[in-house]
Design a protein around this motif. Structure first.
Motif, PDB file in Angstrom:
ATOM      1  N   VAL A 317       0.828  -1.207   0.000  1.00  8.31           N
ATOM      2  CA  VAL A 317       0.000   0.000   0.000  1.00  8.31           C
ATOM      3  C   VAL A 317       0.863   1.257   0.000  1.00  8.31           C
ATOM      4  O   VAL A 317       1.977   1.258   0.514  1.00  8.31           O
ATOM      5  CB  VAL A 317      -0.948   0.015   1.222  1.00  8.31           C
ATOM      6  N   GLY A 318       0.318   2.310  -0.575  1.00 12.19           N
ATOM      7  CA  GLY A 318       1.022   3.581  -0.609  1.00 12.19           C
ATOM      8  C   GLY A 318       0.905   4.297  -1.936  1.00 12.19           C
ATOM      9  O   GLY A 318       1.382   5.420  -2.088  1.00 12.19           O
ATOM     10  N   VAL A 354       2.716   2.469   4.720  1.00  7.79           N
ATOM     11  CA  VAL A 354       3.316   2.746   3.414  1.00  7.79           C
ATOM     12  C   VAL A 354       4.398   1.708   3.136  1.00  7.79           C
ATOM     13  O   VAL A 354       5.366   1.575   3.899  1.00  7.79           O
ATOM     14  CB  VAL A 354       3.913   4.164   3.355  1.00  7.79           C
ATOM     15  N   ALA A 355       4.228   0.978   2.044  1.00  3.48           N
ATOM     16  CA  ALA A 355       5.180  -0.063   1.672  1.00  3.48           C
ATOM     17  C   ALA A 355       6.278   0.502   0.782  1.00  3.48           C
ATOM     18  O   ALA A 355       6.087   1.516   0.099  1.00  3.48           O
ATOM     19  CB  ALA A 355       4.448  -1.203   0.950  1.00  3.48           C
ATOM     20  N   PRO A 356       7.443  -0.143   0.766  1.00  2.00           N
ATOM     21  CA  PRO A 356       8.539   0.332  -0.094  1.00  2.00           C
ATOM     22  C   PRO A 356       8.137   0.324  -1.564  1.00  2.00           C
ATOM     23  O   PRO A 356       7.374  -0.528  -2.021  1.00  2.00           O
ATOM     24  CB  PRO A 356       9.653  -0.696   0.161  1.00  2.00           C
ATOM     25  N   GLY A 357       8.668   1.286  -2.306  1.00  2.00           N
ATOM     26  CA  GLY A 357       8.456   1.332  -3.740  1.00  2.00           C
ATOM     27  C   GLY A 357       7.159   1.947  -4.193  1.00  2.00           C
ATOM     28  O   GLY A 357       6.922   2.099  -5.400  1.00  2.00           O
ATOM     29  N   THR A 358       6.289   2.328  -3.268  1.00  2.00           N
ATOM     30  CA  THR A 358       5.011   2.923  -3.645  1.00  2.00           C
ATOM     31  C   THR A 358       5.168   4.433  -3.832  1.00  2.00           C
ATOM     32  O   THR A 358       6.220   5.014  -3.549  1.00  2.00           O
ATOM     33  CB  THR A 358       3.948   2.631  -2.578  1.00  2.00           C
ATOM     34  N   TRP A 359       4.099   5.077  -4.293  1.00  2.00           N
ATOM     35  CA  TRP A 359       4.169   6.495  -4.609  1.00  2.00           C
ATOM     36  C   TRP A 359       4.574   7.333  -3.398  1.00  2.00           C
ATOM     37  O   TRP A 359       5.449   8.209  -3.486  1.00  2.00           O
ATOM     38  CB  TRP A 359       2.823   6.976  -5.154  1.00  2.00           C
ATOM     39  N   LEU A 360       3.954   7.085  -2.263  1.00  2.00           N
ATOM     40  CA  LEU A 360       4.276   7.865  -1.067  1.00  2.00           C
ATOM     41  C   LEU A 360       5.716   7.624  -0.633  1.00  2.00           C
ATOM     42  O   LEU A 360       6.420   8.564  -0.238  1.00  2.00           O
ATOM     43  CB  LEU A 360       3.309   7.517   0.065  1.00  2.00           C
ATOM     44  N   ALA A 361       6.161   6.370  -0.683  1.00  2.00           N
ATOM     45  CA  ALA A 361       7.536   6.063  -0.269  1.00  2.00           C
ATOM     46  C   ALA A 361       8.551   6.741  -1.176  1.00  2.00           C
ATOM     47  O   ALA A 361       9.623   7.168  -0.719  1.00  2.00           O
ATOM     48  CB  ALA A 361       7.752   4.557  -0.272  1.00  2.00           C
ATOM     49  N   THR A 362       8.230   6.870  -2.452  1.00  2.00           N
ATOM     50  CA  THR A 362       9.155   7.443  -3.424  1.00  2.00           C
ATOM     51  C   THR A 362       9.118   8.961  -3.433  1.00  2.00           C
ATOM     52  O   THR A 362      10.164   9.629  -3.474  1.00  2.00           O
ATOM     53  CB  THR A 362       8.832   6.919  -4.834  1.00  2.00           C
TER      54      THR A 362
END
Length: 854
Positions: A317-318, A354-362
């Motif tokens: 998710v994210g 928020v999981a790695p590689g998602t929009w929010l994480a990036t």
């Protein structure tokens, strides 16, 4: 303790209020709120008499008055405010404390804030008895009622776990004594704690608040305490529970559009498509059409986790946009189609994780926080996924997230989504005979993995961990001869293929003889670093059996819980603003009718790891405050929209959350009849409105499509004010006629959920007993009785002594289930004295009886 406030503000030290709604008998006195804290090393009891007090009040409505009390420290300019609501139609007061630094410098340390710190004095001969309930840890015992006697010198502590308020225990208490008692409730969607300390005499001191507070406040900074509610009642403890239910309906529940939530029927395709992983616009519309074809009218079409852009499964998710490959036009076509067929859409979100590689994480890593110093994960950058991985808990405290538990200094392996193996490899540095002692064990309650030990690629040992089947661990003990450069591989695979739950703990001890101190070890290490010990960690590609020649070393280390998950910190104003605007836009653009928010990991380690030593508790307070503000703004913008709170199934059911939402999926322990009978028995004491799902089959798995049976016992065991259907509507051969009849009967009975609630049998999970309860409408004019004969109950007969009826009324008793024999007409007096005889011939079976006057 702030007991001195009685003298300080004598004019408003107590209020006299009616006994309960509609009851004009003897009045009860409600004491002024008492609380405590320590400021600059001094207790509030010694400080507050020296601070300047002020009081103001205003009428909120016919039933409520707000009183605001303030105290100001002349030295540091700390402003303490107690915002209280006093009720005219209930013997009840609620309050929240706020602390604001109105000075130009940081305050001294404010600590040990107890929003409630109050003595309860017993005057009669009986003892204190505390009634409370299990929370929702996803087990058969969810919401089970508990009793704790509090005799002389007794002490009981109850609190949250992991930062989710009802993870283990409900934050609602009924303290019975003196022919009545007090209802004490903590409203805090975070880490609260409460203590009940009895002296040797007749006094019980109750303290409750945020578990950890030890911080200074910056100039202009303001923080709040948990919400506290105290109600008094007369009668037995069930009378107190019903007073609470009436108060909840009047003041403690959301009312979208000005009305209490109505019983509703939802359905989804989650069991058939792995939540929404296999869902798309076409098959969602097809499912809606099939329900219409089978003449099953739904209130909501439910679209759960996995609809957004993701590549690794629903927990990734994210990136909060509908997947354009599956939903090229968003949800609007589905919502429009649903409305044309008389229903709205319900959509799942989990914005805080928020999981790695998602929009929010990036794009916005500055909005995210992680439990720095708690977990370290190693993984393969080549794979671009969170798993397979090796995870170390390097802290001295237990860490929990997504149902996974790492004990202090614990090590674990997790396989990959495509069948990749996770490996801990020991490389020998000398020739010696080695005794190997290894333990593979599940860190998640649903772990199902295969374990292997290989010497230079040659299998030495194979084992399995299957926690759902009761096999929590697999032990390996053997002797091997090692030469320099030899490799011992400890390997974890994904067992049954459902890799999400397969975090597998591993401890290894390598010694030169059994019982000797190890020369190399893994698990419960003094540090996450294993450099120089001979250990490396990596992965093997999918294969029928692990192939050690394909070993690849993990090359990426990640900080944070659950292999890199982060918390979207809602105490950050920019993050909060973005979330409000983005989710509001999704709701509006996609025609979403009901907002569902999940919360699948424990935030406590995230909060505390981001606090400085002189700011402990601040991150939690600001996140909780932001979370509540987020929901308040969504409700302001969408006043007719209901919010569903789900935190791994009911782990966020505190009062502040329940004032804004309802729990439509009360537990992740799904479908099993006895467990859900027991949940209804317990949760109904505190929350009038709640929900679950049914497949109408006794042994339905959590996921799966295909044919299922339609059994009345299974159906009624899983009913609640909100009911979600998990059947596979694609199957045209189901017994839809019986299902329609059951749904029709449930629709007719569910308005009783807002009546008074009475348990009619003891609580029990045993298979050889009955369990029963009733809901009684105002003035006892009608009632609903639900009684379940379990599979090993021998007689098929039970007599239930009812409560809450009008003794002068004659009742007609009508069964809404087939195969039930019972009295057809009886007086309220006889039903409350002699009881109601019920006979159910089917094993297991159910009796649903409606009592109407006239």
């Amino acid at each position: 303790m702030a007991g001195f406030l009685f003298g300080l503000l004598a004019a408003v030290a107590a209020a006299t209020l009616p006994l309960s709604q509609g009851d004009k008998s003897k009045p009860l006195k409600i004491a002024q709120p008492e609380f405590s804290f320590v400021y600059g090393g001094r207790s509030s009891q010694s400080l507050l008499p020296t601070w300047k007090p002020a009081t103001s009040s205003r009428r909120l409505d016919a039933g409520r008055k707000q009183v605001v009390r303030t105290w100001r420290d002349p030295a540091s300019h700390l402003l303490l405010t107690s915002r209280e609501v006093w009720y005219a139609d209930f013997p009840c007061v609620e309050w929240t404390l706020t602390f604001k630094n109105e000075g130009k410098a940081d305050t001294p340390i404010l600590q040990d804030i107890q929003a409630l710190d109050q003595p309860f004095v017993r005057t009669g001969a009986g003892e204190f008895l505390l009634h409370h309930n299990v929370g929702s840890p996803a087990s058969k015992s969810d919401y089970g009622p508990l009793e704790t006697p509090l005799g002389p010198n007794a002490f009981k502590r109850i609190g949250a776990a992991g930062g989710r308020p009802t993870n283990t225990d409900m934050s609602y208490f009924n303290l019975a004594y003196d022919g009545g008692g007090a209802l004490i409730v903590v409203g805090w969607p975070g880490q609260w704690t409460s203590t009940f300390a009895r002296d040797a005499g007749s006094t019980l001191r109750v303290r409750a608040g945020q578990e950890l507070t030890h911080f200074k406040l910056h100039p202009g900074e303001e923080v709040r305490s948990p919400l506290m509610v105290v109600q008094r009642y007369k009668g037995d403890w069930i009378d107190g529970q019903n007073q609470w239910r009436r108060w909840m309906m009047a003041y403690g529940m959301p009312k979208p559009g000005g009305k209490l939530p109505q019983p509703m029927l939802e359905a989804s395709s989650s069991r058939a498509y792995g939540e929404m992983i296999g869902a798309n616009e076409a098959n969602q519309i097809m499912h809606i059409d099939r329900y219409k074809e089978e003449r099953i009218p739904l209130d909501y079409w439910w679209m759960d986790a996995g609809w957004y852009i993701q590549e690794q499964g629903w927990p990734q998710v994210g990136t909060w946009e509908p997947d354009p490959k599956r939903f090229p036009r968003g949800f609007k076509p589905i919502s429009d189609h649903a409305r044309k067929n008389g229903m709205k859409t319900l959509v799942w979100f989990e914005p805080e994780r928020v999981a790695p590689g998602t929009w929010l994480a990036t794009h916005h890593p500055e909005w995210l926080i992680s439990p720095l110093g708690a977990l370290r994960a190693q993984r393969a950058s080549k794979l671009g996924t969170g798993e397979p991985c090796a995870v170390f808990n390097q802290s001295d405290t237990q860490t929990r997230t997504l149902g996974i538990v790492w004990e202090p200094r614990e090590f674990s392996l997790h396989p990959g989504p495509k069948g990749e193996y996770a490996v801990a490899r020991y490389t020998a540095d000398a020739s010696r005979r080695v005794f190997v002692d290894a333990r593979f064990f599940g860190c998640d309650g649903r772990t199902t993995t295969d374990g292997h030990v290989l010497l230079n690629g040659r299998p030495l040992w194979n084992g399995k961990v299957d926690r759902p089947a009761g096999k929590d661990e697999a032990l390996c003990r053997l002797q091997v001869d090692l030469n320099p450069g030899d490799t011992l591989d400890f390997v974890v695979g994904y067992g049954n293929g459902a890799f999400h739950y397969d975090t597998t703990g591993l401890t290894v001890r390598l010694s030169e003889r059994e019982g000797a101190a190890p020369f190399a070890a893994l698990g419960r290490m003094p540090s996450h670093s294993v450099a120089g010990t001979g250990w490396t960690f990596g992965w093997l590609p999918p294969a029928p059996a692990p192939d050690a020649s394909a070993f690849s070393k993990f090359d990426k280390e990640v900080e944070g819980g659950n292999s890199g998950n982060r918390l979207l910190y809602l105490g950050n104003p920019q993050a909060l603003k973005w979330l409000i605007e983005h989710v509001d836009g999704l709701i509006t653009k996609n025609g979403i009718g009901l907002y569902r928010q999940d919360f699948n990991f424990d935030p406590l380690e995230f909060w505390r790891s981001n606090d400085a030593p002189d700011r402990q508790g601040i991150t939690e307070i600001k996140h909780v405050t932001g979370y509540l503000a987020y929901w308040d703004e969504l409700r302001r913008r969408h006043p007719n929209m209901l919010i569903d709170s789900c935190a791994s199934g009911g782990r966020r059911n505190d009062l502040e959350t329940m004032r804004r939402s309802v729990p439509l999926w009360r537990s992740d322990y799904a479908f099993e009849p006895i467990g859900h009978q027991c949940m209804t028995y317990g949760i109904s004491m505190w929350l009038p409105y709640h929900g679950t799902g049914t497949v109408a089959q006794v042994d339905a798995p959590y996921y799966g499509g295909g044919p299922t049976g339609v059994d009345p016992y299974a159906f009624w065991s899983n009913t609640a004010p909100s009911l979600g259907l998990g059947i596979d509507i694609r199957e045209r051969g189901l017994d839809y006629e019986t299902l329609r009849k059951l749904i029709g009967d449930w629709r007719a009975t569910e308005p009783y959920c807002y009546g008074d609630y009475y348990p009619l049998t003891p609580y029990s999970q045993a298979e050889d007993v009955w369990i029963a309860w009733s809901f009684v409408m105002p003035k006892g004019k009608s009632a609903l009785v639900m009684a379940f004969r379990r599979q090993k109950e021998p007689t098929g007969k039970v007599r239930l002594v009812l409560r809450g009826l009008d003794p002068k009324t004659s009742y007609t008793v009508r069964a809404r289930t087939n195969g039930v024999k019972t009295t057809t007409r009886a007086s309220g007096m006889s039903l409350m004295r002699e009881g109601l005889d019920i006979e159910v011939t089917k094993v297991p079976g159910v009796a649903v009886l409606e009592l109407t006057s006239g």
